[in-house]
Design a protein around this motif. Structure first.
Motif, PDB file in Angstrom:
ATOM      1  N   PRO A 286       0.798  -1.329  -0.157  1.00 16.66           N
ATOM      2  CA  PRO A 286      -0.112   0.071  -0.006  1.00 16.66           C
ATOM      3  C   PRO A 286       0.882   1.270  -0.071  1.00 16.66           C
ATOM      4  CG  PRO A 286      -0.309  -1.261   1.970  1.00 16.66           C
ATOM      5  CD  PRO A 286       0.351  -2.134   1.118  1.00 16.66           C
ATOM      6  N   GLY A 287       1.975   1.178   0.569  1.00 15.04           N
ATOM      7  CA  GLY A 287       2.687   2.319   0.493  1.00 15.04           C
ATOM      8  C   GLY A 287       4.057   2.528  -0.723  1.00 15.04           C
ATOM      9  N   HIS A 288       3.745   1.644  -1.524  1.00 15.84           N
ATOM     10  CA  HIS A 288       4.666   1.423  -2.726  1.00 15.84           C
ATOM     11  C   HIS A 288       5.034   2.723  -3.428  1.00 15.84           C
ATOM     12  CE1 HIS A 288       7.316  -0.255  -5.909  1.00 15.84           C
ATOM     13  NE2 HIS A 288       6.379   0.178  -6.742  1.00 15.84           N
ATOM     14  N   ASP A 289       3.902   3.482  -3.814  1.00  8.67           N
ATOM     15  CA  ASP A 289       4.190   4.655  -4.707  1.00  8.67           C
ATOM     16  C   ASP A 289       4.827   5.811  -3.765  1.00  8.67           C
ATOM     17  OD1 ASP A 289       2.891   3.614  -6.645  1.00  8.67           O
ATOM     18  OD2 ASP A 289       1.039   4.530  -6.548  1.00  8.67           O
ATOM     19  N   ILE A 290       4.513   5.963  -2.580  1.00 10.07           N
ATOM     20  CA  ILE A 290       5.176   7.079  -1.686  1.00 10.07           C
ATOM     21  C   ILE A 290       6.618   6.542  -1.480  1.00 10.07           C
ATOM     22  CG2 ILE A 290       5.427   7.937   0.808  1.00 10.07           C
ATOM     23  CD1 ILE A 290       2.115   7.875   0.414  1.00 10.07           C
ATOM     24  N   ALA A 291       6.746   5.314  -1.210  1.00  8.50           N
ATOM     25  CA  ALA A 291       8.258   4.719  -1.153  1.00  8.50           C
ATOM     26  C   ALA A 291       9.146   4.901  -2.433  1.00  8.50           C
ATOM     27  CB  ALA A 291       8.368   3.191  -0.529  1.00  8.50           C
ATOM     28  N   ALA A 292       8.549   4.696  -3.535  1.00 12.16           N
ATOM     29  CA  ALA A 292       9.315   4.865  -4.648  1.00 12.16           C
ATOM     30  C   ALA A 292       9.407   6.578  -4.606  1.00 12.16           C
ATOM     31  CB  ALA A 292       8.403   4.426  -5.914  1.00 12.16           C
ATOM     32  N   ALA A 293       8.733   7.228  -4.237  1.00 11.83           N
ATOM     33  CA  ALA A 293       8.976   8.857  -4.475  1.00 11.83           C
ATOM     34  C   ALA A 293      10.037   9.340  -3.648  1.00 11.83           C
ATOM     35  CB  ALA A 293       7.524   9.552  -4.206  1.00 11.83           C
ATOM     36  N   GLN A 294      10.108   8.808  -2.260  1.00  9.50           N
ATOM     37  CA  GLN A 294      11.045   9.275  -1.343  1.00  9.50           C
ATOM     38  C   GLN A 294      12.274   8.408  -1.001  1.00  9.50           C
ATOM     39  OE1 GLN A 294       8.322  10.079   2.047  1.00  9.50           O
ATOM     40  NE2 GLN A 294       8.676   8.069   2.936  1.00  9.50           N
ATOM     41  N   MET A 295      12.262   7.213  -1.680  1.00 10.66           N
ATOM     42  CA  MET A 295      13.482   6.302  -1.542  1.00 10.66           C
ATOM     43  C   MET A 295      13.962   5.859  -2.883  1.00 10.66           C
ATOM     44  SD  MET A 295      11.840   3.418   1.390  1.00 10.66           S
ATOM     45  CE  MET A 295      13.249   2.697   1.764  1.00 10.66           C
ATOM     46  N   SER A 296      15.181   5.903  -2.831  1.00  9.85           N
ATOM     47  CA  SER A 296      15.928   5.271  -4.247  1.00  9.85           C
ATOM     48  C   SER A 296      15.821   3.947  -4.494  1.00  9.85           C
ATOM     49  CB  SER A 296      17.585   5.817  -4.193  1.00  9.85           C
ATOM     50  OG  SER A 296      18.162   5.520  -3.062  1.00  9.85           O
ATOM     51  N   SER A 297      15.960   3.115  -3.367  1.00 10.96           N
ATOM     52  CA  SER A 297      15.489   1.515  -3.309  1.00 10.96           C
ATOM     53  C   SER A 297      14.819   1.152  -2.135  1.00 10.96           C
ATOM     54  CB  SER A 297      16.744   0.535  -3.370  1.00 10.96           C
ATOM     55  OG  SER A 297      17.432   0.802  -4.682  1.00 10.96           O
ATOM     56  N   PHE A 298      14.548  -0.182  -1.975  1.00 10.74           N
ATOM     57  CA  PHE A 298      13.479  -0.301  -0.805  1.00 10.74           C
ATOM     58  C   PHE A 298      13.850  -0.808   0.249  1.00 10.74           C
ATOM     59  CE2 PHE A 298      11.471  -0.116  -5.093  1.00 10.74           C
ATOM     60  CZ  PHE A 298      10.424   1.056  -4.636  1.00 10.74           C
ATOM     61  N   GLY A 299      15.390  -1.013   0.413  1.00 10.15           N
ATOM     62  CA  GLY A 299      15.929  -1.796   1.582  1.00 10.15           C
ATOM     63  C   GLY A 299      16.005  -3.086   1.476  1.00 10.15           C
ATOM     64  N   GLY A 300      16.452  -3.774   2.856  1.00  9.49           N
ATOM     65  CA  GLY A 300      17.086  -5.129   2.975  1.00  9.49           C
ATOM     66  C   GLY A 300      15.935  -5.584   4.192  1.00  9.49           C
ATOM     67  N   MET A 301      14.912  -5.095   4.296  1.00  4.74           N
ATOM     68  CA  MET A 301      13.962  -5.898   5.343  1.00  4.74           C
ATOM     69  C   MET A 301      12.748  -6.277   4.769  1.00  4.74           C
ATOM     70  SD  MET A 301      15.799  -5.561   8.169  1.00  4.74           S
ATOM     71  CE  MET A 301      14.774  -6.006   9.238  1.00  4.74           C
ATOM     72  N   VAL A 302      12.326  -7.478   5.104  1.00  4.77           N
ATOM     73  CA  VAL A 302      11.133  -8.108   4.656  1.00  4.77           C
ATOM     74  C   VAL A 302      10.598  -8.816   5.769  1.00  4.77           C
ATOM     75  CG1 VAL A 302      10.364  -9.866   2.898  1.00  4.77           C
ATOM     76  CG2 VAL A 302      12.414  -8.701   2.331  1.00  4.77           C
ATOM     77  N   SER A 303       9.198  -8.618   5.820  1.00  3.12           N
ATOM     78  CA  SER A 303       8.562  -9.623   6.871  1.00  3.12           C
ATOM     79  C   SER A 303       7.533 -10.306   6.233  1.00  3.12           C
ATOM     80  CB  SER A 303       7.790  -8.610   7.966  1.00  3.12           C
ATOM     81  OG  SER A 303       8.919  -8.137   8.552  1.00  3.12           O
ATOM     82  N   LEU A 304       7.203 -11.624   6.701  1.00  2.88           N
ATOM     83  CA  LEU A 304       6.455 -12.553   6.153  1.00  2.88           C
ATOM     84  C   LEU A 304       5.492 -13.031   7.107  1.00  2.88           C
ATOM     85  CD1 LEU A 304       9.249 -14.635   4.625  1.00  2.88           C
ATOM     86  CD2 LEU A 304       7.807 -13.189   3.397  1.00  2.88           C
ATOM     87  N   ALA A 305       4.078 -13.145   6.801  1.00  2.02           N
ATOM     88  CA  ALA A 305       3.039 -13.733   7.658  1.00  2.02           C
ATOM     89  C   ALA A 305       2.971 -15.182   7.325  1.00  2.02           C
ATOM     90  CB  ALA A 305       1.844 -12.927   7.692  1.00  2.02           C
ATOM     91  N   LEU A 306       3.009 -16.218   8.387  1.00  2.26           N
ATOM     92  CA  LEU A 306       2.793 -17.561   8.087  1.00  2.26           C
ATOM     93  C   LEU A 306       1.491 -17.821   8.069  1.00  2.26           C
ATOM     94  CD1 LEU A 306       5.454 -19.509   7.615  1.00  2.26           C
ATOM     95  CD2 LEU A 306       5.982 -17.348   8.362  1.00  2.26           C
ATOM     96  N   ALA A 307       1.074 -18.554   6.802  1.00  7.52           N
ATOM     97  CA  ALA A 307      -0.529 -18.756   6.683  1.00  7.52           C
ATOM     98  C   ALA A 307      -0.977 -19.743   7.767  1.00  7.52           C
ATOM     99  CB  ALA A 307      -0.910 -19.534   5.486  1.00  7.52           C
ATOM    100  N   ASP A 308       0.028 -20.491   8.171  1.00  8.82           N
ATOM    101  CA  ASP A 308      -0.476 -21.351   9.302  1.00  8.82           C
ATOM    102  C   ASP A 308      -0.325 -20.943  10.750  1.00  8.82           C
ATOM    103  OD1 ASP A 308      -1.255 -23.375   7.404  1.00  8.82           O
ATOM    104  OD2 ASP A 308       0.610 -24.634   7.634  1.00  8.82           O
ATOM    105  N   GLY A 309      -0.073 -19.709  10.993  1.00 10.55           N
ATOM    106  CA  GLY A 309      -0.054 -19.325  12.236  1.00 10.55           C
ATOM    107  C   GLY A 309       1.111 -19.015  12.992  1.00 10.55           C
TER     108      GLY A 309
END
Ligand code: PLP
Length: 384
Positions: A286-309
């Motif tokens: 949801p924040g991709h467009d703003i991130a693209a406008a104020q950052m030159s790349s998107f960084g090294g952090m990724v979070s993942l939600a596991l479907a099985d809880g």
């Protein structure tokens, strides 16, 4: 110096060679005090290590240059830097607006330490500018912005928040730890102060703890410097020197962190085991467009939600081999963590509690193929 490219300044700002010996690398001034030529006769302007040290000055000059600030002060940790800044701005009765996804230690500092001192904190969704406008009070002194945020990688519009905050007489403080100045320079978007946990990407090698406050305002610098001197949470000479050395490769590291994270986020998006992939480099974020406008790349952090809880998330962080299970982030080596019981244990049960099925990756600069293979094999271990 200031009109040189970022990568050139990262290597040269504040890093003049030692004129006495010609050593290309400025020395580590491992000293507690400085000899005076008669009372008050300070040779290099240095008196005592808590007040200042040339190795720390070298780091502070480098940090101010990279963020596009006028001044920087380096501290023993990111939280020590935050504490000194908050003491410099706030009085009892003041109010702070804070994002509802934020490093747990920042929330703990504001609510449990400054709260006792009579400071009020409102947490809300910073991407909702109307909500921020409605929450501003005459006593609001700070809008505290973490973007991308920890651990859900939410994106806040720094320029939009600065406009709102300034109209109300509040300062915008940006915690730029996740992006680093290589990818995002908050002063260019109207921020008043930038803070860092230099422990993370700036140091970059998981071998030193530190923090920084970067400023443009002379009067606020004076207050922060006074707080640092009077309270004493300075960075040690060796720590400052290690951070300086890490920063020299910041630009190339951040590029590689970002490329690897993008590849992992795209791979994770194809796997049914993950119900949500949090990464601002994905067009679906949801924040991709703003991130693209104020950052030159998107960084090294990724979070993942596991479907099985939650149980699957806990098992997953104990199943990778290359991704080591550990607190912290921003080093060249990949780490995995379970925020609800690790970095964000202090917000469990509060309005800032993070989903229980989430894992957080600090994607290093190893081969992306090896990292994805590790994440894939770990999925096999938990679903077997
Ligand atoms: N800000 C962010 C975004 C962080 O992730 C952290 C630590 O994880 C801090 C501040 C605090 O920094 P330190 O651990 O150096 O005190």
């Amino acid at each position: 110096m200031s009109d040189q490219h970022f990568d050139t300044r990262a290597i040269h700002a504040g890093q003049a060679f030692d004129p006495t010996t010609g050593a290309i690398i400025p020395p580590i001034y491992q000293t507690s005090t400085f000899v005076q030529d008669g009372i008050g006769g300070f040779r290099g302007g240095y008196e005592y290590n808590r007040a200042g040290n040339p190795t720390r000055t070298a780091l502070e000059t480098q940090l101010a240059s990279l963020e596009g600030g006028e001044h920087a002060r380096s501290f023993a940790s990111g939280l020590a830097a935050e504490d000194a800044l908050l003491r410099s701005i706030l009085q009892p009765g003041d109010h702070v607006i804070l994002g509802n996804d934020v490093y747990g230690g920042t929330y703990r500092l504001l609510t449990r330490i400054f709260g006792k001192w009579g400071v009020e904190t409102t947490t809300l969704e910073l991407s909702d500018l109307d909500a921020v406008r409605a929450a501003l009070r005459p006593t609001t002194k700070i809008v505290w912005v973490e973007t991308p945020s920890n651990p859900l990688l939410k994106i806040a519009d720094i320029a939009g928040l600065a406009e709102l905050a300034h109209t109300a007489g509040a300062a915008v403080v940006v915690d730029n730890t996740f992006a680093s100045p290589a990818l995002q320079r908050p002063f260019e978007h109207g921020a008043d102060v930038v803070v860092h946990s230099t422990t993370k990407y700036l140091g970059g090698h998981s071998d030193v703890l530190g923090g920084a406050v970067v400023l443009r305002d002379d009067a606020l610098l004076e207050e922060v410097a006074f707080q640092q001197f009077a309270v004493g949470a300075v960075s040690a000479p060796l720590d400052a020197w290690l951070t300086t050395r890490g920063i020299k490769t910041l630009g190339v590291r951040m590029q590689r962190h970002s490329e690897n994270a993008q590849a992992i986020a795209e791979w994770a998006g194809t796997r049914p085991e993950f119900e949500t992939v949090y990464y601002p480099g994905l067009a679906s974020h949801p924040g991709h467009d703003i991130a693209a406008a104020q950052m030159s790349s998107f960084g090294g952090m990724v979070s993942l939600a596991l479907a099985d809880g939650a149980a699957a998330a806990r098992a997953y962080v104990e199943s990778t081999r290359l991704f080591q299970l550990a607190e912290s982030l921003g080093g060249v080596e990949s780490l995995i963590g379970y925020p609800p019981e690790m970095t964000h244990a202090s917000v469990r049960g509060t309005a800032l509690a993070v989903p229980e099925n989430i894992v957080r990756l600090s994607v290093g600069i190893e081969s992306a193929g090896d990292l994805i293979a590790d994440l894939e094999e770990a999925l096999g271990r938990i679903t077997r």
